[in-house]
Design a protein around this motif. Sequence first.
Motif, PDB file in Angstrom:
ATOM      1  N   PHE A 167      -6.849   6.685   6.447  1.00 19.12           N
ATOM      2  CA  PHE A 167      -5.786   5.719   6.186  1.00 19.12           C
ATOM      3  C   PHE A 167      -5.960   5.080   4.812  1.00 19.12           C
ATOM      4  N   ILE A 168      -7.207   4.752   4.460  1.00 18.57           N
ATOM      5  CA  ILE A 168      -7.453   4.140   3.152  1.00 18.57           C
ATOM      6  C   ILE A 168      -7.060   5.098   2.029  1.00 18.57           C
ATOM      7  N   VAL A 169      -7.520   6.344   2.145  1.00 20.80           N
ATOM      8  CA  VAL A 169      -7.201   7.336   1.103  1.00 20.80           C
ATOM      9  C   VAL A 169      -5.700   7.612   1.069  1.00 20.80           C
ATOM     10  N   GLY A 170      -5.115   7.874   2.250  1.00 24.65           N
ATOM     11  CA  GLY A 170      -3.691   8.214   2.292  1.00 24.65           C
ATOM     12  C   GLY A 170      -2.804   7.089   1.818  1.00 24.65           C
ATOM     13  N   LEU A 174      -0.386   7.155  -1.347  1.00 30.24           N
ATOM     14  CA  LEU A 174       1.038   6.955  -1.108  1.00 30.24           C
ATOM     15  C   LEU A 174       1.602   5.862  -2.013  1.00 30.24           C
ATOM     16  N   LEU A 175       0.844   4.789  -2.171  1.00 31.27           N
ATOM     17  CA  LEU A 175       1.308   3.725  -3.071  1.00 31.27           C
ATOM     18  C   LEU A 175       1.271   4.181  -4.526  1.00 31.27           C
ATOM     19  N   LEU A 176       0.320   5.050  -4.878  1.00 33.19           N
ATOM     20  CA  LEU A 176       0.291   5.572  -6.246  1.00 33.19           C
ATOM     21  C   LEU A 176       1.479   6.491  -6.515  1.00 33.19           C
ATOM     22  N   ARG A 177       2.033   7.074  -5.467  1.00 32.63           N
ATOM     23  CA  ARG A 177       3.248   7.890  -5.639  1.00 32.63           C
ATOM     24  C   ARG A 177       4.403   7.044  -6.173  1.00 32.63           C
ATOM     25  N   LEU A 178       4.355   5.757  -5.810  1.00 32.83           N
ATOM     26  CA  LEU A 178       5.405   4.845  -6.273  1.00 32.83           C
ATOM     27  C   LEU A 178       5.075   4.221  -7.622  1.00 32.83           C
ATOM     28  N   TYR A 179       3.887   4.518  -8.154  1.00 34.70           N
ATOM     29  CA  TYR A 179       3.420   3.867  -9.378  1.00 34.70           C
ATOM     30  C   TYR A 179       4.344   4.133 -10.575  1.00 34.70           C
ATOM     31  N   PRO A 180       4.777   5.371 -10.825  1.00 31.74           N
ATOM     32  CA  PRO A 180       5.700   5.594 -11.971  1.00 31.74           C
ATOM     33  C   PRO A 180       6.991   4.779 -11.861  1.00 31.74           C
ATOM     34  N   TYR A 181       7.482   4.604 -10.640  1.00 33.40           N
ATOM     35  CA  TYR A 181       8.703   3.807 -10.473  1.00 33.40           C
ATOM     36  C   TYR A 181       8.437   2.337 -10.784  1.00 33.40           C
ATOM     37  N   LEU A 182       7.241   1.872 -10.464  1.00 34.66           N
ATOM     38  CA  LEU A 182       6.880   0.490 -10.795  1.00 34.66           C
ATOM     39  C   LEU A 182       6.837   0.297 -12.306  1.00 34.66           C
ATOM     40  N   MET A 219      -7.698   4.863 -10.843  1.00 40.35           N
ATOM     41  CA  MET A 219      -6.969   3.997  -9.928  1.00 40.35           C
ATOM     42  C   MET A 219      -7.313   4.321  -8.479  1.00 40.35           C
ATOM     43  N   VAL A 220      -7.373   5.615  -8.153  1.00 44.08           N
ATOM     44  CA  VAL A 220      -7.740   5.987  -6.781  1.00 44.08           C
ATOM     45  C   VAL A 220      -9.163   5.530  -6.475  1.00 44.08           C
ATOM     46  N   PHE A 221     -10.039   5.664  -7.462  1.00 41.86           N
ATOM     47  CA  PHE A 221     -11.428   5.239  -7.276  1.00 41.86           C
ATOM     48  C   PHE A 221     -11.510   3.744  -7.011  1.00 41.86           C
ATOM     49  N   LEU A 222     -10.797   2.949  -7.799  1.00 45.08           N
ATOM     50  CA  LEU A 222     -10.819   1.503  -7.591  1.00 45.08           C
ATOM     51  C   LEU A 222     -10.199   1.121  -6.253  1.00 45.08           C
ATOM     52  N   ILE A 223      -9.121   1.805  -5.894  1.00 44.58           N
ATOM     53  CA  ILE A 223      -8.498   1.528  -4.593  1.00 44.58           C
ATOM     54  C   ILE A 223      -9.502   1.788  -3.464  1.00 44.58           C
ATOM     55  N   LEU A 224     -10.185   2.926  -3.531  1.00 42.03           N
ATOM     56  CA  LEU A 224     -11.153   3.265  -2.486  1.00 42.03           C
ATOM     57  C   LEU A 224     -12.283   2.244  -2.413  1.00 42.03           C
ATOM     58  N   THR A 225     -12.841   1.865  -3.572  1.00 43.73           N
ATOM     59  CA  THR A 225     -13.981   0.948  -3.553  1.00 43.73           C
ATOM     60  C   THR A 225     -13.577  -0.444  -3.069  1.00 43.73           C
ATOM     61  N   VAL A 282      -6.489  -2.626  -8.215  1.00 43.31           N
ATOM     62  CA  VAL A 282      -7.193  -3.645  -7.428  1.00 43.31           C
ATOM     63  C   VAL A 282      -6.242  -4.275  -6.415  1.00 43.31           C
ATOM     64  N   ALA A 283      -5.016  -4.567  -6.835  1.00 40.84           N
ATOM     65  CA  ALA A 283      -4.039  -5.159  -5.918  1.00 40.84           C
ATOM     66  C   ALA A 283      -3.741  -4.210  -4.757  1.00 40.84           C
ATOM     67  N   ILE A 284      -3.579  -2.917  -5.062  1.00 46.22           N
ATOM     68  CA  ILE A 284      -3.342  -1.934  -3.995  1.00 46.22           C
ATOM     69  C   ILE A 284      -4.567  -1.856  -3.079  1.00 46.22           C
ATOM     70  N   GLY A 285      -5.764  -1.887  -3.677  1.00 45.90           N
ATOM     71  CA  GLY A 285      -6.979  -1.842  -2.870  1.00 45.90           C
ATOM     72  C   GLY A 285      -7.079  -3.013  -1.920  1.00 45.90           C
ATOM     73  N   VAL A 286      -6.720  -4.214  -2.394  1.00 50.71           N
ATOM     74  CA  VAL A 286      -6.745  -5.400  -1.529  1.00 50.71           C
ATOM     75  C   VAL A 286      -5.749  -5.238  -0.381  1.00 50.71           C
ATOM     76  N   LEU A 287      -4.551  -4.774  -0.712  1.00 47.72           N
ATOM     77  CA  LEU A 287      -3.530  -4.582   0.316  1.00 47.72           C
ATOM     78  C   LEU A 287      -3.963  -3.549   1.347  1.00 47.72           C
ATOM     79  N   VAL A 288      -4.436  -2.402   0.877  1.00 50.54           N
ATOM     80  CA  VAL A 288      -4.853  -1.329   1.787  1.00 50.54           C
ATOM     81  C   VAL A 288      -6.061  -1.758   2.608  1.00 50.54           C
ATOM     82  N   GLY A 289      -7.020  -2.447   1.979  1.00 49.41           N
ATOM     83  CA  GLY A 289      -8.208  -2.894   2.696  1.00 49.41           C
ATOM     84  C   GLY A 289      -7.878  -3.856   3.822  1.00 49.41           C
TER      85      GLY A 289
END
Length: 964
Positions: free
Chosen positions: A496-499, A503-511, A545-551, A888-895
């Motif tokens: 779930f954390i990885v996915g 998934l949120l990074l998929r929306l990153y270009p739109y952001l 970004m994926v690395f920071l999200i995971l950590t 970091v914000a995505i990591g906090v949300l996912v965590g």
Amino acid sequence: MALFVMIVRKMIQNKWLVFSLFLGMVISVALVSTMPIYSEAILSRMLVKDLETMQKEKNVYPATLYAKATFSNEAPEKRRQIVESLDAYMLGEGAQSSTLPVVESVVHRNTRSFDSVPEAGTESDKKKTRSFRISSMSDLEDHIKLTDGRMPAAEPVDGVYEVLVTEAGLNNLRAVLDSVFYSEGDKVSGELRFKPVGVFEKLRDDDPYFYDPSLTGLGNTLLIDEELFERDFVQGAKVLVTNSVWYTVLDYSKMELSQVDRFVAASKNMENQVKQRVGAFQTEFKAPALATIASYEERAAKLRTLMWSLYIPVLIMLGFYMFMVANLIASRQKNEIAVLRSRGAARWQIVASFAIEGILLSAAALAAGPAIGLFFTKLLGASNGFLSFVSRAALPAKLTREAYVYGAIAAAAAFILLLIPVLLATRVSIVGHKQQLARQTKTPLWHKLFLDVIFVAVAIYGLFNFRERLDNLQSLGLNSTDLNLDPLQFVVPALFIVGSGLLLLRLYPYLLSLIYWLGRRWWRPSMYATLIQVSRSSSQYQFLMVFLILTIATGIFSASAARTIDGNTEDRIRYGNGADIVLSSSWPNDAPPPATSMSGPSSGDTTTSSLGGSRKINYLEPAFEPYSTLPGVEHAAKVFKKKDAFFSMGDQSASVTLIGIDTDDFGMTTWFRSSLLGYPLNDYLNLIATDSKAVLISRTLAEQKGVKVGDTIWVGWSDVGSASFIVYGILDYFPTFNPLPPVGSVDVGDAKAKANAPMLIVGQLPRIQFQLSLEPYDVWLKMEPGYGVEELYAAIEERKLPITKVVNTTLDWNKAKNDPFLMAINGILTLGFLIAIVVSFSGFLLYWVLSLRGRTLQNGIMRAIGLSVRQMVGMLIVEQLLTSGIAVAIGVLVGNLSSLLYVPNFQIAFNPSTMVPPFEVIFEALDFARLYSVVAVMLLVGLVILGAMVSRTRIHQALKLGED
């Protein structure tokens, strides 16, 4: 050799990248190798603790091997041969085969019983025969002390055998010391004369030398010198030997889980040796520790499964870190790889050079990792909670072959991760490499394969599957082992954390497009340049970004999981006990002593049997003030509990638990989680405080028997009649009340499974005492912070309070924290949290330093066209916010989201039917403060270092670099 030197030079040239990769590999090997080290160490400790408890409670030394051979029709010579052969085995190979230190090896032989009479005395006394047997015990004199008389001679004195007896044995002889007895007849060869010359008792009460600590089995035994027994009775057959006992005492404090199999094998071999010589029906074998040991293989398997479930998120994070560093190494050498490929080098040759580098690093990691894992294990053993360590006895941890096997697997996995980016890089020629450099917006593979959507879907499936299983476990009163656990339950949080992160990074270009669109009229050129840089090179940043999200997400998940498990375990203990201290005492009563037992009736009995009849016991209530004024007591309450009361209303009736309280005192004394009920517990207590007939009932009673607020019900118990009460409120939980069906009480196929749930009625104690019966109640105490237990116990003893039982919640909680599962959870999650912080900082700094170095020409051009250092640093800050900040914000949300959804999964490691109050996810503000502080410092330090690098950039050097 030249190739090896070239590889070493290349590693030195990229020393920081190589060191970072080596750091990840060492941590991974160390982390994985802790699994066998820790599981063996903690289970060894718990095995020793359980054996100690067994010895205290059952008064039996557990690590003993007791073998008894009984003879029937064997000839004296055959008996002698059997005894000698078993002596050789039991005292040699048999005693040593368990590998535990031998404390005592006792050989105890007995002759058959014979009748004897005193030589001197009255005629009537001579007619009273005494039935005794002759025995010997090896090294007896080292374990006894004489209470009267002297030690016997090693040879018959004037044809009389001198013997030792216990106090009970002397009484059975009905004589004094030095009285001579004689025996003759079929059981004795010729005439046998003996006299007791000494009375003995144990030298130490806790001496494991005696299999029967009470010595009751020696009441009809005459003990003589061991060598004399062997000569005259084993070989001389003065009286036939009927049995021989070999009793081996082992030092179980040195027992480890790796020795369990050898201990079991040694016990079976001993039993088989005796059976082969005298037959199965003439053999008695006892090994008290076997029953305790039998459960440890299952506990070990459960502990390993739990450890894997805790390690998986951390291992995924470490794997991604190593892959990111390996990708950076390959990226920095892609130009060199492409040139080599264009000049005819085979792919296998290039891969082989990197493989040698990987083998060197993996071998070094395998050499150092298990030793570091041993240190991690000691860290786990000292864990007393999340990010909390205490000085407790060190775990019996040591490096084992299995630890190196686990470490080798981790090193091999790290080696494969190192080669993957290299294999991908060798597929590209020099032309393809230049094309890739010009096309930085290439869609990543995970995006094309929709791995993010697949991971999230699998994780959600696992979540619903778990919730359904857990509901079945609780509603059907099953153990967690009654249903097969899906291993997917331990993987889904990491998926779930990885996915979710992907998934949120998929929306990153739109952001980024949204940010550009919102400020397109106001952005300065530096901001435009930053947005263009980030948007055109989004794939370049995705690894970071994926690395920071995971950590970040793993750190938050670890913190919330540890706090939740700790907090819920403590809440369960406090809820189950009801208060800090619970005292039970005996009350003066008119119950006659039982005719068949020396112990009095239990405090809850209301009837007693005397002369075939039964009558109600009348109690006298003792003073309450001595309890409420004990040192350290803040509040005290009387709590009466009757588990076998009955309820009736119309044609409905049921067995219920009745609790009687003084509402004001109870509310100030008890512990209760505020979120369990719709209103505070004190509101419910105030509801019934104004009417003595008012009661509260459990929701299980309301649902199963159709009782509503305002109904009149009748409550009582055996031999006291019943009284009417009015229902004022319905509640789901109440201190000490478990509304879940007991384990094994519900048939799985029962459509009305919840109909067996326990039921509760809470009323006012004065009315229960006046209308029903005055019976003993417990005293609940709320203690002041920092109270002294010794002072409390000393005051109880000084006031001579008739306490029969003490429940100390603090002691129960400390005992729970020493459970191997809770220690593993706290230790591993603490370790995962700290590793996440260290790896996150090192990975972040490494990536940005290398990234900035690779953009030296670009930064020089920016300076050359007129941008100041201040503007360059501003661009860098914006770039950090758009990449690292969003990650970091995505990591906090996912965590946080993963914690809310998946932390409750860990209650499957416990017994769900006892998880009352319900499992509640707990977030500790201090943990988040620590994590966010580290992230803030990480970003700040990174910006300072990167800003310093930008400020030191020289335009002419950058342009010269571009020309080269």
